[in-house]
Design a protein around this motif. Structure first.
Motif, short mmCIF file in Angstrom:
data_model
loop_
_atom_site.label_atom_id
_atom_site.label_comp_id
_atom_site.label_asym_id
_atom_site.label_seq_id
_atom_site.Cartn_x
_atom_site.Cartn_y
_atom_site.Cartn_z
N ASP A 192 -0.36 -8.58 5.03
CA ASP A 192 -0.91 -8.11 3.76
C ASP A 192 -0.25 -6.79 3.37
N GLN A 193 -0.54 -5.72 4.13
CA GLN A 193 -0.04 -4.40 3.74
C GLN A 193 1.48 -4.31 3.73
N LEU A 194 2.13 -4.70 4.81
CA LEU A 194 3.58 -4.52 4.90
C LEU A 194 4.35 -5.48 4.00
N VAL A 195 3.82 -6.66 3.80
CA VAL A 195 4.45 -7.59 2.84
C VAL A 195 4.24 -7.08 1.42
N GLY A 247 6.55 -4.46 0.50
CA GLY A 247 7.95 -4.85 0.51
C GLY A 247 8.69 -4.52 1.80
N ILE A 248 7.95 -4.14 2.86
CA ILE A 248 8.60 -3.84 4.13
C ILE A 248 9.02 -5.15 4.83
N LEU A 249 8.15 -6.14 4.75
CA LEU A 249 8.42 -7.44 5.33
C LEU A 249 8.44 -8.50 4.23
N ARG A 250 9.15 -9.55 4.51
CA ARG A 250 9.15 -10.68 3.55
C ARG A 250 9.29 -12.00 4.30
N ARG A 284 7.91 10.32 -1.01
CA ARG A 284 8.50 10.06 -2.33
C ARG A 284 9.74 10.92 -2.54
N LYS A 285 9.66 12.18 -2.12
CA LYS A 285 10.75 13.14 -2.30
C LYS A 285 12.03 12.69 -1.60
N TYR A 286 11.89 12.07 -0.43
CA TYR A 286 13.07 11.68 0.35
C TYR A 286 13.31 10.17 0.35
N GLY A 287 12.65 9.46 -0.57
CA GLY A 287 12.90 8.04 -0.72
C GLY A 287 12.39 7.17 0.41
N CYS A 288 11.29 7.60 1.05
CA CYS A 288 10.71 6.82 2.15
C CYS A 288 9.61 5.90 1.64
N LYS A 289 9.32 4.89 2.42
CA LYS A 289 8.12 4.08 2.21
C LYS A 289 6.97 4.70 2.99
N TYR A 290 5.82 4.82 2.35
CA TYR A 290 4.63 5.37 3.02
C TYR A 290 3.52 4.33 2.98
N ILE A 291 2.94 4.03 4.15
CA ILE A 291 1.80 3.11 4.21
C ILE A 291 0.72 3.74 5.09
N LEU A 292 -0.48 3.87 4.55
CA LEU A 292 -1.62 4.36 5.33
C LEU A 292 -2.26 3.18 6.05
N VAL A 293 -2.41 3.32 7.37
CA VAL A 293 -2.94 2.23 8.21
C VAL A 293 -4.20 2.72 8.92
N SER A 294 -5.25 1.93 8.83
CA SER A 294 -6.51 2.26 9.53
C SER A 294 -6.63 1.42 10.79
N ASN A 295 -7.25 2.00 11.81
CA ASN A 295 -7.42 1.28 13.08
C ASN A 295 -8.46 0.16 12.99
N GLU A 296 -9.21 0.08 11.92
CA GLU A 296 -10.22 -0.96 11.81
C GLU A 296 -9.66 -2.24 11.16
N ILE A 297 -8.40 -2.20 10.74
CA ILE A 297 -7.77 -3.36 10.12
C ILE A 297 -7.01 -4.14 11.19
N SER A 298 -7.11 -5.46 11.17
CA SER A 298 -6.43 -6.29 12.17
C SER A 298 -4.92 -6.20 12.00
N ILE A 299 -4.20 -6.50 13.08
CA ILE A 299 -2.74 -6.46 13.04
C ILE A 299 -2.21 -7.49 12.04
#
Length: 289
Positions: free
Chosen positions: A280-283, A286-289, A259-274
């Protein structure tokens, strides 16, 4: 979870996606991202395959009649973005079931494919001995198989810190994606430096379900995979609660750095499918569209 990095079915689905970077680039080679310079000519310059979100008015229907695929004519002056993917290949990433290393390679490969399909240039950085290793820039969709072979060969045995070396290199203005469990004392320092270097930064924090919700009880011996330091622990409910609190603080601290440096942060678990991660997560973020 399938141990194959990427398959043709997923690649076809990825053709519908774009990186949503909102970047305006002043310099660079011809590519698929608009610059803030005005086109000097309305003459045809190139084609790119149509993806959802492109201007349908630029579809070349003659090309569709020949190839049964939708292509968009490029008339405006457009620029190629530099996409830097930092893949943490430290030993700590070689953990979990499935391993964090596998999901990191899947994400890196998918994001590379999307970038190359949209005429951006992709460079993969990883842990080296005394500096970052890099593949050099891949350009164009036809180079993806070479990039994928490089990804398949990536080994996660390094005891060196990826983030320790980031400040030792210079980077062109562009997009930076970091795939790591962030077990480093140099994360904030590196993100600050990349931000200074005009990078739009996306941090994909890869953790395993074993780290996020450990199912452990009793007297156990823990061995640090990188230092080989051993520690005997009696895992009780109070110990698990203390671990949960420490984990939440760890995640919150890195969210705050981003947040401090204007980055996007997404927590990803290895049990979630690609597919869930990408569509879902990246769309959703707002990372993907």
């Amino acid at each position: 979870m399938d141990n194959k990095i990427i398959d043709s079915t997923l690649l076809r689905k990825l053709d519908r996606l774009k990186l949503n970077t909102n970047l305006l680039l002043n310099q660079g080679y011809n590519g698929g991202r608009k610059s803030n310079g005005k086109g000097s000519s309305i003459e045809f310059s190139d084609y790119k395959e149509y993806v959802l979100g492109d201007d349908f008015r630029k579809i070349d229907w003659n090309a569709y009649g020949r190839f049964q695929k939708l292509y968009v004519k490029l008339f405006e002056e457009e620029r190629q973005a530099s996409v830097n993917i930092f893949l943490d290949t430290s030993l700590s990433m070689d953990f979990g079931n499935p391993k964090k290393s596998l999901i990191a390679k899947k994400i890196a490969s998918a994001l590379s494919y999307i970038s190359l399909s949209n005429l951006d240039a992709v460079n993969i950085y990883s842990n080296g001995e005394n500096e970052l290793k890099e593949t050099g820039y891949f350009n164009g969709k036809n180079t993806f198989q070479g990039l994928l072979k490089n990804m398949e060969k990536a080994s996660f045995f390094s005891k060196n810190d990826l983030f320790q070396f980031i400040k030792k290199k210079n980077y062109k203005k562009g997009i930076t994606m970091i795939l790591s469990d962030l077990y480093s004392d140099y994360v904030e320092e590196s993100i600050k430096y990349l931000s200074y270097k005009n990078q739009r930064i996306i941090v994909l924090h890869v953790l395993s379900k074993e780290e996020l919700a450990p199912d452990l009880k009793g007297d156990l011996r823990f061995i640090d995979s990188e230092t080989e330091e051993e520690k005997d622990v009696s895992v009780t409910n109070p110990v698990l609660k203390a671990y949960e609190k420490t984990l939440k603080n760890f995640i919150r601290e890195h969210k705050e750095i981003c947040r401090k440096y204007g980055c996007k942060y997404i927590l990803v678990s290895n049990e979630i499918s690609i597919e869930e991660i990408l569509f879902d997560q990246l769309v959703k973020h707002g990372i993907l569209r």
